[in-house]
Design a protein around this motif. Structure first.
Motif, PDB file in Angstrom:
ATOM      1  N   PRO A 299       0.807  -1.225   0.000  1.00  0.00           N
ATOM      2  CA  PRO A 299       0.000   0.000   0.000  1.00  0.00           C
ATOM      3  C   PRO A 299       0.840   1.275   0.000  1.00  0.00           C
ATOM      4  N   LEU A 300       0.388   2.243  -0.790  1.00  0.00           N
ATOM      5  CA  LEU A 300       1.059   3.541  -0.898  1.00  0.00           C
ATOM      6  C   LEU A 300       0.147   4.658  -0.407  1.00  0.00           C
ATOM      7  N   LEU A 301      -1.061   4.732  -0.954  1.00  0.00           N
ATOM      8  CA  LEU A 301      -2.026   5.731  -0.514  1.00  0.00           C
ATOM      9  C   LEU A 301      -3.438   5.274  -0.850  1.00  0.00           C
ATOM     10  N   LEU A 302      -4.410   5.988  -0.314  1.00  0.00           N
ATOM     11  CA  LEU A 302      -5.821   5.721  -0.589  1.00  0.00           C
ATOM     12  C   LEU A 302      -6.391   6.890  -1.366  1.00  0.00           C
ATOM     13  N   GLU A 303      -7.206   6.579  -2.366  1.00  0.00           N
ATOM     14  CA  GLU A 303      -7.783   7.600  -3.225  1.00  0.00           C
ATOM     15  C   GLU A 303      -9.298   7.430  -3.276  1.00  0.00           C
ATOM     16  N   ARG A 304     -10.027   8.472  -2.872  1.00  0.00           N
ATOM     17  CA  ARG A 304     -11.480   8.379  -2.832  1.00  0.00           C
ATOM     18  C   ARG A 304     -12.071   8.468  -4.233  1.00  0.00           C
ATOM     19  N   LEU A 305     -13.105   7.671  -4.462  1.00  0.00           N
ATOM     20  CA  LEU A 305     -13.831   7.715  -5.724  1.00  0.00           C
ATOM     21  C   LEU A 305     -14.949   8.744  -5.649  1.00  0.00           C
ATOM     22  N   TYR A 306     -15.248   9.332  -6.807  1.00  0.00           N
ATOM     23  CA  TYR A 306     -16.283  10.358  -6.904  1.00  0.00           C
ATOM     24  C   TYR A 306     -17.319   9.956  -7.944  1.00  0.00           C
ATOM     25  N   LEU A 307     -18.562  10.268  -7.650  1.00  0.00           N
ATOM     26  CA  LEU A 307     -19.602  10.193  -8.662  1.00  0.00           C
ATOM     27  C   LEU A 307     -19.484  11.437  -9.530  1.00  0.00           C
ATOM     28  N   LEU A 308     -19.327  11.235 -10.838  1.00  0.00           N
ATOM     29  CA  LEU A 308     -19.202  12.355 -11.773  1.00  0.00           C
ATOM     30  C   LEU A 308     -20.469  12.449 -12.601  1.00  0.00           C
TER      31      LEU A 308
ATOM     32  N   ARG B 161       7.463   7.082  -2.821  1.00  0.00           N
ATOM     33  CA  ARG B 161       6.765   7.558  -1.622  1.00  0.00           C
ATOM     34  C   ARG B 161       7.015   9.054  -1.400  1.00  0.00           C
ATOM     35  N   GLU B 162       8.208   9.507  -1.705  1.00  0.00           N
ATOM     36  CA  GLU B 162       8.524  10.929  -1.572  1.00  0.00           C
ATOM     37  C   GLU B 162       7.644  11.767  -2.502  1.00  0.00           C
ATOM     38  N   VAL B 163       7.514  11.314  -3.743  1.00  0.00           N
ATOM     39  CA  VAL B 163       6.688  12.039  -4.708  1.00  0.00           C
ATOM     40  C   VAL B 163       5.220  12.013  -4.285  1.00  0.00           C
ATOM     41  N   ALA B 164       4.730  10.827  -3.892  1.00  0.00           N
ATOM     42  CA  ALA B 164       3.330  10.712  -3.478  1.00  0.00           C
ATOM     43  C   ALA B 164       3.036  11.608  -2.288  1.00  0.00           C
ATOM     44  N   THR B 165       3.948  11.643  -1.335  1.00  0.00           N
ATOM     45  CA  THR B 165       3.768  12.485  -0.147  1.00  0.00           C
ATOM     46  C   THR B 165       3.663  13.951  -0.537  1.00  0.00           C
TER      47      THR B 165
ATOM     48  N   GLY C  32      -8.232  14.224  -3.481  1.00  0.00           N
ATOM     49  CA  GLY C  32      -8.971  13.039  -3.051  1.00  0.00           C
ATOM     50  C   GLY C  32      -8.116  11.916  -2.512  1.00  0.00           C
ATOM     51  N   ALA C  33      -6.802  12.144  -2.363  1.00  0.00           N
ATOM     52  CA  ALA C  33      -5.901  11.078  -1.916  1.00  0.00           C
ATOM     53  C   ALA C  33      -5.396  11.361  -0.511  1.00  0.00           C
ATOM     54  N   ARG C  34      -5.081  10.302   0.210  1.00  0.00           N
ATOM     55  CA  ARG C  34      -4.443  10.436   1.517  1.00  0.00           C
ATOM     56  C   ARG C  34      -3.406   9.332   1.671  1.00  0.00           C
ATOM     57  N   LEU C  35      -2.356   9.628   2.409  1.00  0.00           N
ATOM     58  CA  LEU C  35      -1.223   8.720   2.537  1.00  0.00           C
ATOM     59  C   LEU C  35      -1.519   7.590   3.511  1.00  0.00           C
ATOM     60  N   ILE C  36      -0.811   6.486   3.300  1.00  0.00           N
ATOM     61  CA  ILE C  36      -0.851   5.355   4.216  1.00  0.00           C
ATOM     62  C   ILE C  36       0.517   5.250   4.869  1.00  0.00           C
ATOM     63  N   ASP C  37       0.541   5.154   6.172  1.00  0.00           N
ATOM     64  CA  ASP C  37       1.794   4.974   6.907  1.00  0.00           C
ATOM     65  C   ASP C  37       2.255   3.544   6.715  1.00  0.00           C
TER      66      ASP C  37
ATOM     67  N   ARG D  73      -9.998   3.598  -3.104  1.00  0.00           N
ATOM     68  CA  ARG D  73      -9.177   2.570  -3.741  1.00  0.00           C
ATOM     69  C   ARG D  73      -7.749   2.699  -3.233  1.00  0.00           C
ATOM     70  N   CYS D  74      -7.127   1.557  -3.017  1.00  0.00           N
ATOM     71  CA  CYS D  74      -5.761   1.531  -2.515  1.00  0.00           C
ATOM     72  C   CYS D  74      -4.783   1.524  -3.686  1.00  0.00           C
ATOM     73  N   ILE D  75      -3.960   2.545  -3.769  1.00  0.00           N
ATOM     74  CA  ILE D  75      -2.887   2.600  -4.758  1.00  0.00           C
ATOM     75  C   ILE D  75      -1.654   1.976  -4.133  1.00  0.00           C
ATOM     76  N   SER D  76      -1.043   1.034  -4.844  1.00  0.00           N
ATOM     77  CA  SER D  76       0.010   0.211  -4.262  1.00  0.00           C
ATOM     78  C   SER D  76       1.210   0.087  -5.183  1.00  0.00           C
ATOM     79  N   LEU D  77       2.315  -0.331  -4.603  1.00  0.00           N
ATOM     80  CA  LEU D  77       3.512  -0.677  -5.357  1.00  0.00           C
ATOM     81  C   LEU D  77       3.543  -2.179  -5.572  1.00  0.00           C
ATOM     82  N   VAL D  78       3.916  -2.591  -6.771  1.00  0.00           N
ATOM     83  CA  VAL D  78       4.001  -4.009  -7.107  1.00  0.00           C
ATOM     84  C   VAL D  78       5.363  -4.258  -7.742  1.00  0.00           C
ATOM     85  N   LEU D  79       6.073  -5.245  -7.219  1.00  0.00           N
ATOM     86  CA  LEU D  79       7.420  -5.539  -7.687  1.00  0.00           C
ATOM     87  C   LEU D  79       7.385  -6.562  -8.811  1.00  0.00           C
TER      88      LEU D  79
END
Length: 315
Positions: free
Chosen positions: A159-168, A290-294, A304-309, A266-272
């Motif tokens: 996990p990297l961060l969480l991003e809220r979905l919006y009704l458009l 992580r530096e860029v995302a922060t 709409g995004a927030r970080l995950i520790d 939705r959880c945005i994640s890193l995958v190796l």
């Protein structure tokens, strides 16, 4: 106890969880957990407190970490002193992401990576999750930034961060935030991708948890820009993160309503991938992303995004 044991121990301590350490080190989390357990048995003491949120050092672990870091720095200095390629980094770094993530991250990520790896060729790839995962498996991508799917299977997502979905909705569509908060997507004509796409599965699962089904107006497997255009033309509504359509929202071509509830993020994640990059390089890539995302989240450039520790993720 050897230098490899201490290196793995320090990696877990710095990462805050076995899963984060596995991604940084390019190995399986089970292998790291096993090596740490063996080290604890050899020393006859616990080095970590293990919880559902990750790991933290015991008093004995804190004492050992100082020595582990000292040895790691000594070995790194020795390698640097004798290596003819010291400081040059890998010849190529290959990173992939899904379209919305790529649009948001790649520009800033380039500058950070160019500073860290000035002699490496950087290769960015944008694609659907299925294509990116295939490239990770084939070893043609080193690391990817992806939305974790509703059903992730055996793939390991860090996990990297969480991003809220919006009704458009179109500008003139009769909708209020109160209506979204109380009834969700019930009864709203939706434009969504076909069923093999992640957002469609995610939205249908979210609706099912609220006791209703999705009312489909149109299936569109085109880009987010095409979907936004269809919504603007009153063909229906859709669900996307704000980062996918910032210009349309700012210009008033679309209206956005945040979907309520923790399961609307939705959880945005890193995958190796099957990479040949050294663990130290992977650690640096992880840190750079992580530096860029922060920075993007803190400056509001990733709406709409927030970080995950990392320390709050499961071990």
């Amino acid at each position: 106890m050897n230098s490899d044991d201490l290196s793995i121990f320090a990696l877990v301590a710095d990462s805050g969880s076995f899963s984060a350490a596995a991604l940084a080190g390019g190995v399986d989390a089970s292998s790291i957990s096993r090596r740490v357990t063996q080290l604890e048995k050899q020393l006859g003491t616990r080095l970590f407190h293990r919880t559902g949120r990750g790991v933290s050092l015991t008093e004995q672990g804190t004492a050992l970490l100082a020595y582990a870091r000292q040895i790691r720095e000594t070995l790194a200095a020795a390698e640097s002193a004798v290596s003819s390629n010291a400081g040059l980094g890998p010849s190529r770094i290959r990173i992939a992401a899904q379209p919305t993530i790529a649009r948001t991250v790649f520009g800033d990520l380039y500058h950070v990576l160019h500073r860290k790896f000035p002699h490496s060729r950087l290769q960015f790839t944008e694609g659907l999750a299925s294509n990116v995962l295939a490239e990770l498996q084939a070893g043609t991508v080193d690391i990817a930034i992806l939305y974790r799917p509703e059903y992730p299977g055996s793939t390991s997502y860090e996990p990297l961060l969480l991003e809220r979905l919006y009704l458009l909705t179109p500008p003139g569509f009769a909708m209020t935030q109160e209506r979204v908060d109380s009834h969700g997507l019930q009864g709203i004509p939706m434009i969504l991708p076909s069923t093999h796409h992640g957002i469609r599965v995610f939205v249908e699962a979210m609706a099912a948890r609220r006791g209703h089904s999705v009312q489909l107006a149109l299936e569109n497997d085109g880009s987010n820009a095409i979907t936004a255009s269809l919504v603007h033309k009153n063909c229906g509504c859709t669900v996307l993160p704000l980062a996918a359509v910032p210009d349309d929202i700012a210009a008033g071509r679309l209206r956005g309503f945040p979907l309520p509830g923790a399961d609307a993020e939705r959880c945005i994640s890193l995958v190796l991938g099957r990479t040949e990059l050294e663990p130290a390089t992977l650690w640096a890539l992880n840190s750079a992303i992580r530096e860029v995302a922060t920075d993007l989240v803190k400056t509001g450039a990733w709406p709409g995004a927030r970080l995950i520790d990392p320390a709050a993720t499961p071990a």
